[in-house]
Design a protein around this motif. Structure first.
Motif, PDB file in Angstrom:
ATOM      1  N   GLU A 212      42.587 -80.918  27.471  1.00  0.00           N
ATOM      2  CA  GLU A 212      41.470 -80.092  27.934  1.00  0.00           C
ATOM      3  C   GLU A 212      41.941 -79.144  29.031  1.00  0.00           C
ATOM      4  O   GLU A 212      41.543 -77.971  29.072  1.00  0.00           O
ATOM      5  CB  GLU A 212      40.333 -80.978  28.444  1.00  0.00           C
ATOM      6  CG  GLU A 212      39.603 -81.722  27.333  1.00  0.00           C
ATOM      7  CD  GLU A 212      38.427 -82.524  27.843  1.00  0.00           C
ATOM      8  OE1 GLU A 212      37.943 -82.243  28.977  1.00  0.00           O
ATOM      9  OE2 GLU A 212      37.961 -83.431  27.130  1.00  0.00           O
ATOM     10  N   TRP A 213      42.792 -79.667  29.915  1.00  0.00           N
ATOM     11  CA  TRP A 213      43.350 -78.816  30.972  1.00  0.00           C
ATOM     12  C   TRP A 213      44.163 -77.671  30.355  1.00  0.00           C
ATOM     13  O   TRP A 213      44.006 -76.516  30.743  1.00  0.00           O
ATOM     14  CB  TRP A 213      44.243 -79.663  31.896  1.00  0.00           C
ATOM     15  CG  TRP A 213      45.088 -78.826  32.797  1.00  0.00           C
ATOM     16  CD1 TRP A 213      44.727 -78.261  33.985  1.00  0.00           C
ATOM     17  CD2 TRP A 213      46.448 -78.421  32.550  1.00  0.00           C
ATOM     18  NE1 TRP A 213      45.770 -77.524  34.503  1.00  0.00           N
ATOM     19  CE2 TRP A 213      46.837 -77.612  33.653  1.00  0.00           C
ATOM     20  CE3 TRP A 213      47.366 -78.667  31.532  1.00  0.00           C
ATOM     21  CZ2 TRP A 213      48.109 -77.044  33.739  1.00  0.00           C
ATOM     22  CZ3 TRP A 213      48.634 -78.104  31.618  1.00  0.00           C
ATOM     23  CH2 TRP A 213      48.999 -77.309  32.710  1.00  0.00           C
ATOM     24  N   ALA A 214      45.028 -77.995  29.383  1.00  0.00           N
ATOM     25  CA  ALA A 214      45.869 -76.981  28.749  1.00  0.00           C
ATOM     26  C   ALA A 214      45.016 -75.937  28.025  1.00  0.00           C
ATOM     27  O   ALA A 214      45.317 -74.737  28.060  1.00  0.00           O
ATOM     28  CB  ALA A 214      46.838 -77.641  27.778  1.00  0.00           C
ATOM     29  N   VAL A 218      45.046 -71.855  28.746  1.00  0.00           N
ATOM     30  CA  VAL A 218      45.241 -70.824  27.729  1.00  0.00           C
ATOM     31  C   VAL A 218      44.101 -69.809  27.798  1.00  0.00           C
ATOM     32  O   VAL A 218      44.320 -68.594  27.703  1.00  0.00           O
ATOM     33  CB  VAL A 218      45.337 -71.452  26.322  1.00  0.00           C
ATOM     34  CG1 VAL A 218      45.294 -70.374  25.245  1.00  0.00           C
ATOM     35  CG2 VAL A 218      46.623 -72.264  26.192  1.00  0.00           C
ATOM     36  N   GLU A 219      42.876 -70.311  27.977  1.00  0.00           N
ATOM     37  CA  GLU A 219      41.714 -69.412  28.087  1.00  0.00           C
ATOM     38  C   GLU A 219      41.839 -68.501  29.302  1.00  0.00           C
ATOM     39  O   GLU A 219      41.291 -67.392  29.321  1.00  0.00           O
ATOM     40  CB  GLU A 219      40.432 -70.237  28.171  1.00  0.00           C
ATOM     41  CG  GLU A 219      40.071 -70.941  26.867  1.00  0.00           C
ATOM     42  CD  GLU A 219      38.923 -71.929  27.020  1.00  0.00           C
ATOM     43  OE1 GLU A 219      38.475 -72.140  28.181  1.00  0.00           O
ATOM     44  OE2 GLU A 219      38.488 -72.486  26.007  1.00  0.00           O
ATOM     45  N   GLU A 220      42.569 -68.974  30.332  1.00  0.00           N
ATOM     46  CA  GLU A 220      42.781 -68.167  31.540  1.00  0.00           C
ATOM     47  C   GLU A 220      44.051 -67.326  31.456  1.00  0.00           C
ATOM     48  O   GLU A 220      44.498 -66.758  32.458  1.00  0.00           O
ATOM     49  CB  GLU A 220      42.837 -69.091  32.766  1.00  0.00           C
ATOM     50  CG  GLU A 220      41.514 -69.792  33.056  1.00  0.00           C
ATOM     51  CD  GLU A 220      41.596 -70.736  34.247  1.00  0.00           C
ATOM     52  OE1 GLU A 220      42.676 -70.818  34.889  1.00  0.00           O
ATOM     53  OE2 GLU A 220      40.585 -71.392  34.539  1.00  0.00           O
ATOM     54  N   LYS A 236      53.266 -76.893  26.864  1.00  0.00           N
ATOM     55  CA  LYS A 236      54.098 -76.614  25.693  1.00  0.00           C
ATOM     56  C   LYS A 236      53.622 -77.405  24.475  1.00  0.00           C
ATOM     57  O   LYS A 236      53.639 -76.889  23.349  1.00  0.00           O
ATOM     58  CB  LYS A 236      55.551 -76.942  25.994  1.00  0.00           C
ATOM     59  CG  LYS A 236      56.261 -75.923  26.871  1.00  0.00           C
ATOM     60  CD  LYS A 236      57.722 -76.293  27.078  1.00  0.00           C
ATOM     61  CE  LYS A 236      58.481 -75.226  27.838  1.00  0.00           C
ATOM     62  NZ  LYS A 236      59.904 -75.604  28.043  1.00  0.00           N
ATOM     63  N   ILE A 237      53.227 -78.663  24.677  1.00  0.00           N
ATOM     64  CA  ILE A 237      52.695 -79.483  23.578  1.00  0.00           C
ATOM     65  C   ILE A 237      51.463 -78.816  22.986  1.00  0.00           C
ATOM     66  O   ILE A 237      51.328 -78.674  21.763  1.00  0.00           O
ATOM     67  CB  ILE A 237      52.357 -80.905  24.066  1.00  0.00           C
ATOM     68  CG1 ILE A 237      53.637 -81.704  24.356  1.00  0.00           C
ATOM     69  CG2 ILE A 237      51.499 -81.647  23.026  1.00  0.00           C
ATOM     70  CD1 ILE A 237      53.388 -83.036  25.041  1.00  0.00           C
ATOM     71  N   TYR A 238      50.560 -78.397  23.861  1.00  0.00           N
ATOM     72  CA  TYR A 238      49.328 -77.759  23.390  1.00  0.00           C
ATOM     73  C   TYR A 238      49.623 -76.486  22.604  1.00  0.00           C
ATOM     74  O   TYR A 238      49.103 -76.283  21.504  1.00  0.00           O
ATOM     75  CB  TYR A 238      48.417 -77.440  24.578  1.00  0.00           C
ATOM     76  CG  TYR A 238      47.134 -76.760  24.160  1.00  0.00           C
ATOM     77  CD1 TYR A 238      46.012 -77.497  23.827  1.00  0.00           C
ATOM     78  CD2 TYR A 238      47.059 -75.367  24.071  1.00  0.00           C
ATOM     79  CE1 TYR A 238      44.833 -76.871  23.423  1.00  0.00           C
ATOM     80  CE2 TYR A 238      45.902 -74.733  23.670  1.00  0.00           C
ATOM     81  CZ  TYR A 238      44.794 -75.484  23.346  1.00  0.00           C
ATOM     82  OH  TYR A 238      43.642 -74.869  22.922  1.00  0.00           O
ATOM     83  N   LYS A 239      50.468 -75.629  23.165  1.00  0.00           N
ATOM     84  CA  LYS A 239      50.780 -74.359  22.508  1.00  0.00           C
ATOM     85  C   LYS A 239      51.473 -74.585  21.170  1.00  0.00           C
ATOM     86  O   LYS A 239      51.179 -73.902  20.178  1.00  0.00           O
ATOM     87  CB  LYS A 239      51.664 -73.502  23.418  1.00  0.00           C
ATOM     88  CG  LYS A 239      50.947 -72.940  24.632  1.00  0.00           C
ATOM     89  CD  LYS A 239      49.963 -71.846  24.266  1.00  0.00           C
ATOM     90  CE  LYS A 239      50.669 -70.584  23.824  1.00  0.00           C
ATOM     91  NZ  LYS A 239      49.714 -69.482  23.518  1.00  0.00           N
ATOM     92  N   ARG A 240      52.378 -75.553  21.126  1.00  0.00           N
ATOM     93  CA  ARG A 240      53.105 -75.835  19.877  1.00  0.00           C
ATOM     94  C   ARG A 240      52.147 -76.299  18.785  1.00  0.00           C
ATOM     95  O   ARG A 240      52.205 -75.809  17.643  1.00  0.00           O
ATOM     96  CB  ARG A 240      54.171 -76.903  20.127  1.00  0.00           C
ATOM     97  CG  ARG A 240      54.878 -77.390  18.861  1.00  0.00           C
ATOM     98  CD  ARG A 240      55.993 -78.359  19.173  1.00  0.00           C
ATOM     99  NE  ARG A 240      55.538 -79.502  19.940  1.00  0.00           N
ATOM    100  CZ  ARG A 240      54.924 -80.564  19.408  1.00  0.00           C
ATOM    101  NH1 ARG A 240      54.667 -80.604  18.108  1.00  0.00           N
ATOM    102  NH2 ARG A 240      54.554 -81.582  20.172  1.00  0.00           N
TER     103      ARG A 240
END
Length: 264
Positions: A212-214, A218-220, A236-240
Motif C-alpha cells: 500500500e505504501w509503494a 507511485v501515485e506521487e 522495486k517489488i511493487y514496480k516489477r
C-alpha cells in the motif's frame, strides 16, 4: 474511513446493480480468507439471494475450517444466504492426467495453481447460470490494480467487484464492522492455490501494508532514486509486479484494421 457509510454505499451499489440486471442475487467463492468473507457479508446485507460455494482442491484444513465457520455465521445472521460444497480435487487430478506436466517445476506449479483458480471460476459461473446470479469478485485494490496478484480468467473472471476500490487495510476495517470471525481476521492472507501454508507475503516478498505504501509512492510519482534499504526493495517489488501484470489490468489488446485496408 467512514466505515459504516462505506458498507452502506457498497451494499446499495450491489443491490442496485443486481436489480437493474434483473438477477436474483450473487454467488461468492469462499476461501477462508478476509476478502471473500467481507464480500459475501456485503452481498448478504443486500437481502438478495447469496450462494456461498466452497471449492476445495487439496485445500489446507485451516482454510477449510475458517471458510466453514464464516458460512455458518453468515447463514445464522442472514436468511437469504445458502451454501454448497463442490469438491474439485477429482476434477483437478483428472485434468493433470490429461495434460503434459513436462518442463521446469516452478513453471508447472504456477500453471497448475492458475488452473485451480480457473476451475473455480468455471464452477461459480455454472451455478450463477443455473440460479440467475452474478459472480461477485473478491479482489481488493492492491491485488487488482497494484501488483496484479490474481489469476487471469480465474479469480479475475467476475461480473462485478464490490471491494476493488478498497485497500487491504480498509478491507480489514470493513471486516471488523461486519463482525467477520476473528480466525479469518487474524489469519495470514493466502491465495490457497498451492495447497500448503505459504502466505501472500511469502509469494510476493512484501506485506500488504508495504505494498500500500509503494502504491501511494507511485501515485506521487516517486522513483527508485527516492529510496534506499527496505523501502527501495519494496518499491522495486511493487514496480516489477505491476509492470509484469499489466496484461491482466489493461484492456485486452485488439488488432485494429486501418481504414485504408478496409477500402478496396
Amino acid at each position: 474511513m467512514q466505515t459504516e457509510k462505506v458498507v452502506d454505499h457498497i451494499v446499495k451499489w450491489l443491490k442496485d446493480y443486481a436489480l437493474n440486471a434483473k438477477v436474483n442475487g450473487f454467488v461468492v467463492g469462499i476461501s477462508g480468507g478476509i476478502d471473500s468473507a467481507v464480500t459475501s457479508a456485503l452481498c448478504a446485507k443486500t437481502g438478495l439471494d447469496v450462494l456461498c460455494i466452497e471449492m476445495p482442491i487439496h485445500q489446507a484444513q485451516s482454510h477449510v475450517t475458517r471458510g466453514q465457520e464464516h458460512i455458518t455465521n453468515l447463514k445464522r445472521a442472514y436468511k437469504n444466504v445458502s451454501h454448497l460444497r463442490a469438491d474439485l480435487t477429482p476434477v483437478f487430478e483428472e485434468f493433470k492426467t490429461e495434460v503434459s506436466l513436462q518442463g521446469e517445476q516452478v513453471v508447472v506449479d504456477m500453471a497448475l495453481a492458475n488452473t485451480r483458480a480457473r476451475l473455480r471460476m468455471t464452477t461459480l459461473y455454472y451455478y450463477a447460470g443455473l440460479k440467475k446470479l452474478l459472480v461477485a469478485g473478491t479482489g481488493n485494490k492492491v491485488e487488482d490494480f497494484g501488483v496484479g496478484f490474481y489469476t487471469k480468467y480465474g479469480d479475475g473472471g467476475v461480473d462485478l467487484s464490490p471491494i476493488a476500490d478498497l485497500l487491504k487495510s480498509e478491507v480489514y476495517q470493513l471486516a471488523q464492522a461486519l463482525q467477520v470471525t476473528e480466525s479469518i481476521i487474524n489469519a495470514a492472507p493466502s491465495d490457497g492455490l498451492f495447497g500448503d501454508a505459504r502466505s501472500d507475503e511469502d509469494q510476493i516478498g512484501a506485506s500488504y501494508p508495504e505494498l500500500e505504501w509503494a502504491m501511494k509512492m507511485v501515485e506521487e510519482n516517486k522513483t527508485v532514486d527516492d529510496f534506499k534499504g527496505r523501502e527501495l526493495e519494496v518499491f522495486k517489488i511493487y514496480k516489477r509486479l505491476n509492470n509484469a501484470n499489466l496484461h491482466k489490468m489493461n484492456r485486452i489488446p485488439i488488432c485494429v484494421i486501418p481504414n485504408n485496408l478496409r477500402n478496396k
